[in-house]
Design an enzyme around this catalytic site. Structure first.
Site, PDB file in Angstrom:
ATOM      1  N   LYS A  85       0.860  -1.192   0.000  1.00 39.10           N
ATOM      2  CA  LYS A  85       0.000   0.000   0.000  1.00 39.10           C
ATOM      3  C   LYS A  85       0.891   1.235   0.000  1.00 39.10           C
ATOM      4  O   LYS A  85       1.785   1.381   0.844  1.00 39.10           O
ATOM      5  CB  LYS A  85      -0.877  -0.043   1.247  1.00 39.10           C
ATOM      6  CG  LYS A  85      -2.200   0.653   1.105  1.00 39.10           C
ATOM      7  CD  LYS A  85      -3.045   0.302   2.314  1.00 39.10           C
ATOM      8  CE  LYS A  85      -4.328   1.065   2.347  1.00 39.10           C
ATOM      9  NZ  LYS A  85      -4.988   0.934   3.656  1.00 39.10           N
TER      10      LYS A  85
HETATM   11  C1  E4P Z   1      -8.084   2.213   3.705  1.00 37.58           C
HETATM   12  O1  E4P Z   1      -7.566   1.216   3.278  1.00 37.58           O
HETATM   13  C2  E4P Z   1      -7.919   2.744   5.057  1.00 37.58           C
HETATM   14  O2  E4P Z   1      -7.321   1.754   5.859  1.00 37.58           O
HETATM   15  C3  E4P Z   1      -9.217   3.082   5.768  1.00 37.58           C
HETATM   16  O3  E4P Z   1     -10.349   2.648   5.069  1.00 37.58           O
HETATM   17  C4  E4P Z   1      -9.280   4.449   6.346  1.00 37.58           C
HETATM   18  O4  E4P Z   1     -10.501   4.643   7.005  1.00 37.58           O
HETATM   19  P1  E4P Z   1     -10.763   5.858   7.985  1.00 37.58           P
HETATM   20  O5  E4P Z   1     -10.981   7.100   7.179  1.00 37.58           O
HETATM   21  O6  E4P Z   1     -11.997   5.467   8.742  1.00 37.58           O
HETATM   22  O7  E4P Z   1      -9.552   5.984   8.869  1.00 37.58           O
END
Ligand code: E4P
Length: 217
Positions: A85
């Site tokens: 990622k």
């Molecule tokens: C995406 O892969 C992130 O891990 C995640 O969905 C972020 O979510 P949040 O905005 O609730 O922190």
């Protein structure tokens, strides 16, 4: 639309995996920090539970392409299902391009516009993660972004998969499915909320009472 679980908590991952509903997991630096465990150890454990793409993010302190490439290769070595990622920046795109050319899958994260998604796809990302909830937080309809990206990818035959991320409640899930997301990455709490309906509870209770009235328990 498929489901990934958005967490680094292995108990929640086991519970969702036992239901047979998830086919992958996404983590991020905040989720890893929340568990307070070693990154490699926790993602390796996750990969041993779920047989599908597991996103592990490069360090939150790494901002240059070279560093991301080095870390991306290390993450890919942890398990065959690891996906690297990488945040959506110019350096991130360079890293994505190099890693993708080596056959390493990249999930480009922190996507907030259709153009960012298109760039990520063109640099070779296997997945893009548009953040729905964080857009809603600033009064922009997050699910509109999912529709735009889905329409563009469809129009141009782009095979990069859209992971609807930053999912905060069950309506986000329904709307992302309607908008054409390939995957929604969802916190365990939202999965639990999705299972419930008051008429289901009432129905179970009525069946129990009617049955017991005639047959006992
Ligand atoms: C995406 O892969 C992130 O891990 C995640 O969905 C972020 O979510 P949040 O905005 O609730 O922190």
């Amino acid at each position: 639309m498929k489901f990934f679980l958005d967490t680094a908590n292995v108990e929640d991952i086991r519970k969702a995996n036992d239901m047979g509903i998830i086919c992958g997991v996404t983590t991020n630096p905040s989720l890893i920090a929340k568990e307070g465990r070693d990154f490699k150890q926790v993602v390796a454990e996750i990969a041993s539970i779920v047989d599908g793409p597991i996103s592990g993010e490069v360090k939150a302190t790494t901002t240059d392409a070279e560093g991301m490439i080095r870390e991306g290769r290390e993450i890919a070595r942890i398990h065959r299902n690891m996906v690297v990622k990488i945040p959506m920046t110019v350096e991130g795109l360079k890293a994505c391009h190099t890693l993708a050319a080596e056959g390493i899958k990249v999930n480009m994260t922190l996507i907030f516009t259709a153009n960012q998604a298109l760039l990520a796809a063109r640099s070779g990302a296997a997945f893009v993660s548009p953040f729905v909830g964080r857009l809603d937080d600033i009064s922009v309809r997050g699910t509109d972004l999912i529709s735009e990206v889905a329409e563009i990818f469809h129009a141009h035959g782009i095979r990069t998969e859209i992971i609807a991320a930053s999912i905060r409640h069950p309506m986000h899930v329904t709307e992302c499915a309607l908008a054409g997301a390939d995957i929604a990455t969802v916190p365990y709490k939202v999965i639990e909320q999705m299972t419930r309906h008051p008429l289901t509870d009432q129905g179970i209770e009525k069946f129990r009472k009617d049955y017991e009235a005639v047959f006992g328990n």
